[in-house]
Motif scaffolding. Sequence first.
Motif, PDB file in Angstrom:
ATOM      1  N   GLY A 302       0.758  -1.091   0.205  1.00 29.16           N
ATOM      2  CA  GLY A 302       0.097   0.096   0.010  1.00 29.16           C
ATOM      3  C   GLY A 302       0.849   1.224   0.040  1.00 29.16           C
ATOM      4  N   ASP A 303       2.223   1.107  -0.126  1.00 26.50           N
ATOM      5  CA  ASP A 303       3.190   2.244  -0.083  1.00 26.50           C
ATOM      6  C   ASP A 303       3.540   2.424  -1.508  1.00 26.50           C
ATOM      7  OD1 ASP A 303       2.982   2.668   2.750  1.00 26.50           O
ATOM      8  OD2 ASP A 303       4.576   0.891   3.085  1.00 26.50           O
ATOM      9  N   ASN A 304       3.706   3.840  -1.979  1.00 28.28           N
ATOM     10  CA  ASN A 304       4.064   4.243  -3.102  1.00 28.28           C
ATOM     11  C   ASN A 304       5.282   4.817  -2.824  1.00 28.28           C
ATOM     12  OD1 ASN A 304       4.337   4.857  -5.719  1.00 28.28           O
ATOM     13  ND2 ASN A 304       2.869   6.883  -5.655  1.00 28.28           N
ATOM     14  N   ILE A 305       6.462   4.060  -3.087  1.00 31.80           N
ATOM     15  CA  ILE A 305       7.583   4.288  -2.838  1.00 31.80           C
ATOM     16  C   ILE A 305       8.437   4.913  -4.110  1.00 31.80           C
ATOM     17  CG2 ILE A 305      10.047   3.228  -2.071  1.00 31.80           C
ATOM     18  CD1 ILE A 305       8.462   1.192  -0.455  1.00 31.80           C
ATOM     19  N   VAL A 306       7.879   4.304  -5.440  1.00 31.94           N
ATOM     20  CA  VAL A 306       8.683   4.697  -6.713  1.00 31.94           C
ATOM     21  C   VAL A 306       7.983   5.799  -7.383  1.00 31.94           C
ATOM     22  CG1 VAL A 306       9.555   4.178  -8.783  1.00 31.94           C
ATOM     23  CG2 VAL A 306       9.513   2.421  -6.844  1.00 31.94           C
ATOM     24  N   GLY A 307       8.527   7.015  -7.367  1.00 26.66           N
ATOM     25  CA  GLY A 307       8.006   8.217  -8.045  1.00 26.66           C
ATOM     26  C   GLY A 307       8.176   8.201  -9.585  1.00 26.66           C
ATOM     27  N   GLN A 308       7.543   9.051 -10.341  1.00 26.54           N
ATOM     28  CA  GLN A 308       7.777   8.996 -11.721  1.00 26.54           C
ATOM     29  C   GLN A 308       9.150   9.439 -12.210  1.00 26.54           C
ATOM     30  OE1 GLN A 308       4.901  11.851 -13.614  1.00 26.54           O
ATOM     31  NE2 GLN A 308       5.673  11.330 -15.993  1.00 26.54           N
ATOM     32  N   TYR A 309       9.764  10.389 -11.328  1.00 29.13           N
ATOM     33  CA  TYR A 309      11.017  10.959 -11.552  1.00 29.13           C
ATOM     34  C   TYR A 309      12.109  10.219 -10.686  1.00 29.13           C
ATOM     35  CZ  TYR A 309       8.429  14.056 -14.199  1.00 29.13           C
ATOM     36  OH  TYR A 309       7.549  14.444 -15.069  1.00 29.13           O
ATOM     37  N   THR A 310      12.014   9.057  -9.752  1.00 33.62           N
ATOM     38  CA  THR A 310      12.880   8.593  -8.944  1.00 33.62           C
ATOM     39  C   THR A 310      13.937   7.889  -9.686  1.00 33.62           C
ATOM     40  OG1 THR A 310      11.125   8.362  -7.327  1.00 33.62           O
ATOM     41  CG2 THR A 310      13.174   6.858  -7.314  1.00 33.62           C
ATOM     42  N   ASN A 311      15.130   8.104  -9.343  1.00 35.31           N
ATOM     43  CA  ASN A 311      16.226   7.221 -10.016  1.00 35.31           C
ATOM     44  C   ASN A 311      17.087   6.720  -9.242  1.00 35.31           C
ATOM     45  OD1 ASN A 311      17.766   9.497  -8.609  1.00 35.31           O
ATOM     46  ND2 ASN A 311      17.887  10.705 -10.709  1.00 35.31           N
ATOM     47  N   LYS A 312      16.907   6.715  -7.557  1.00 36.87           N
ATOM     48  CA  LYS A 312      17.657   5.830  -6.942  1.00 36.87           C
ATOM     49  C   LYS A 312      16.880   5.322  -5.944  1.00 36.87           C
ATOM     50  CE  LYS A 312      21.656   7.211  -5.973  1.00 36.87           C
ATOM     51  NZ  LYS A 312      22.749   7.766  -5.482  1.00 36.87           N
ATOM     52  N   ILE A 313      16.775   3.920  -5.581  1.00 34.53           N
ATOM     53  CA  ILE A 313      16.182   3.246  -4.632  1.00 34.53           C
ATOM     54  C   ILE A 313      17.227   2.495  -3.651  1.00 34.53           C
ATOM     55  CG2 ILE A 313      14.430   1.521  -4.124  1.00 34.53           C
ATOM     56  CD1 ILE A 313      13.103   2.006  -6.847  1.00 34.53           C
ATOM     57  N   LEU A 314      17.026   2.562  -2.456  1.00 26.67           N
ATOM     58  CA  LEU A 314      18.071   1.879  -1.488  1.00 26.67           C
ATOM     59  C   LEU A 314      17.310   0.906  -0.508  1.00 26.67           C
ATOM     60  CD1 LEU A 314      19.425   5.292  -0.099  1.00 26.67           C
ATOM     61  CD2 LEU A 314      20.439   4.064  -1.902  1.00 26.67           C
ATOM     62  N   LEU A 315      18.131  -0.032  -0.316  1.00 31.71           N
ATOM     63  CA  LEU A 315      17.484  -1.256   0.384  1.00 31.71           C
ATOM     64  C   LEU A 315      18.358  -1.430   1.569  1.00 31.71           C
ATOM     65  CD1 LEU A 315      15.586  -3.621   0.859  1.00 31.71           C
ATOM     66  CD2 LEU A 315      17.328  -5.146  -0.616  1.00 31.71           C
ATOM     67  N   PHE A 316      17.925  -1.376   2.907  1.00 27.66           N
ATOM     68  CA  PHE A 316      18.740  -1.335   4.198  1.00 27.66           C
ATOM     69  C   PHE A 316      17.963  -2.747   4.827  1.00 27.66           C
ATOM     70  CE2 PHE A 316      18.771   2.865   3.099  1.00 27.66           C
ATOM     71  CZ  PHE A 316      19.803   3.273   3.100  1.00 27.66           C
ATOM     72  N   ASP A 317      19.082  -3.439   5.619  1.00 23.70           N
ATOM     73  CA  ASP A 317      18.645  -4.672   6.377  1.00 23.70           C
ATOM     74  C   ASP A 317      18.084  -4.223   7.594  1.00 23.70           C
ATOM     75  OD1 ASP A 317      20.667  -3.868   8.112  1.00 23.70           O
ATOM     76  OD2 ASP A 317      22.007  -5.404   7.626  1.00 23.70           O
ATOM     77  N   GLN A 318      17.557  -5.115   8.476  1.00 23.90           N
ATOM     78  CA  GLN A 318      17.129  -4.696   9.921  1.00 23.90           C
ATOM     79  C   GLN A 318      18.103  -4.015  10.767  1.00 23.90           C
ATOM     80  OE1 GLN A 318      18.130  -7.698   8.781  1.00 23.90           O
ATOM     81  NE2 GLN A 318      19.244  -8.700  10.506  1.00 23.90           N
ATOM     82  N   ASN A 319      18.967  -3.731  10.544  1.00 25.17           N
ATOM     83  CA  ASN A 319      20.020  -2.904  11.387  1.00 25.17           C
ATOM     84  C   ASN A 319      20.350  -1.591  10.901  1.00 25.17           C
ATOM     85  OD1 ASN A 319      20.230  -4.998  13.529  1.00 25.17           O
ATOM     86  ND2 ASN A 319      21.609  -6.219  12.152  1.00 25.17           N
ATOM     87  N   GLY A 320      19.682  -1.249   9.550  1.00 27.33           N
ATOM     88  CA  GLY A 320      19.911  -0.072   8.998  1.00 27.33           C
ATOM     89  C   GLY A 320      21.350  -0.022   8.143  1.00 27.33           C
ATOM     90  N   LEU A 321      21.736  -1.028   7.990  1.00 24.86           N
ATOM     91  CA  LEU A 321      23.107  -1.292   7.151  1.00 24.86           C
ATOM     92  C   LEU A 321      22.653  -1.418   5.432  1.00 24.86           C
ATOM     93  CD1 LEU A 321      25.184  -3.444   8.978  1.00 24.86           C
ATOM     94  CD2 LEU A 321      25.174  -1.181   9.217  1.00 24.86           C
TER      95      LEU A 321
END
Length: 328
Positions: A302-321
Motif C-alpha cells: 500500500g506504499d507508493n515508494i517509486v515516483g515518476q522521476y525517482t532514479n535511486k532506490i536504497l535497500l537496508f537490512d533490519q540493522n539499518g545497513l
Amino acid sequence: MKIVIFIIIVIVAVGVGLYLYNSGALVKGATGFNALFSSHPNSTSTASSSSVSTTTATPSSFWSFLGFLGFNSPPAGPSFPPPQGQSYIGPPSGTAATTTINPADIPAGYTAAQLSPYFGDVTIGGASAATFYNYGTITLYDNNYNSTSTIDVTGWEIKSDIGDGLVPQAVNLYDPTGFAPASDILLKTGDTVYLYSSSAPFNLRLNECSGYMAKVANFVPAIPLTCPYLGQSELQNLSGQCQQFIQSIGTCQQPNFSSPQIPQTDYACMQYLENNFTYRSCFDQHSGDANFLSNQVWVWTGDNIVGQYTNKILLFDQNGLLVNVYGY
C-alpha cells in the motif's frame, strides 16, 4: 711482489672453491654449473627431473668477498607495490563467514562499515512507478548462488526520494482453512519478492494451487492462473459429456455446477468436479509435491515508494545497513 700476487691468487681460488661448494656445483656436476652461471639473487630455477621449484641464491658472503676485491654487487631486483587492500564486513547472524568487498564496489557516500553482511546477496531487480491507472512495483532477488541458507528480509527498509516502506510478513504455506498465519519472508537462492503499492487480502508465497484463489479474493494484480494439469487418464472413466465439459473449463476455475452442460443426474461427474476443482482439493492432492511452493512471494504494502522521476532506490537490512542501491 710475487708473494703478494700468490696470496691474492690463493684467496681468489679459495673463495671460488667455497662458492662452488655452497652452490652445489661440485656435487651436481653439469647441473650445478648451469645453476652457477644462471643464478641471480632471488631467482628461481626448476630441475628438469622434478616439478618442484627450488630457489638458488648466490651466498651473500661470496658477494662480500668480491666486493673486498673491488667488484660491484649485482643490481637489486625490481620492487613491486603491495597488493591493493580489501574491505571486510561482518558475518551474517549465525554464521562465521566474513564477506570481502572490493573497495570499487562500495557505493559513493558509504564506507565498508555501513554495508550489510548481505550486501550484494539481495538486490533490487526492478522498479516501476505507480500511476493513476496502475500500481507501483518493486522486485527483490536473492542471487547469492554460493549459499544454501535463507535470508530473512522481513523488516528491511526500502527508501527513495518520495518515501520509504518496510518489507512485511507473508503466508508461506496457505492452508485451505484460511487460518495460516503470516510469518517472516525467508528467501533462498533464486527467490523473488514482488512488492505492490496496491492492496490485497493477505500476502503469500505462491504455490501450485494458488491460482484457485484468484477468483475468490480480490488480488490486484491478480494471482497467476497456473494450476496442476489434469491428465486424460484421470477422465477416462467419466462420461463423454462430462469430459467435454471439463475440457471447456478454464485453468484454475471452479465449475458452475448448475450449468446445463452437466446432466444433474451424472453423479460421478458431479463428484469429480467437487473433488478436483477447488483450492482445497488441489492442496490435498499436491501439497506434498517437491515443487509445490513457488519461488515467488507476493506482498501488497500500500506504499507508493517509486515516483515518476525517482532514479535511486536504497535497500537496508533490519540493522539499518546498506544492502543494495538501485539506479535507473
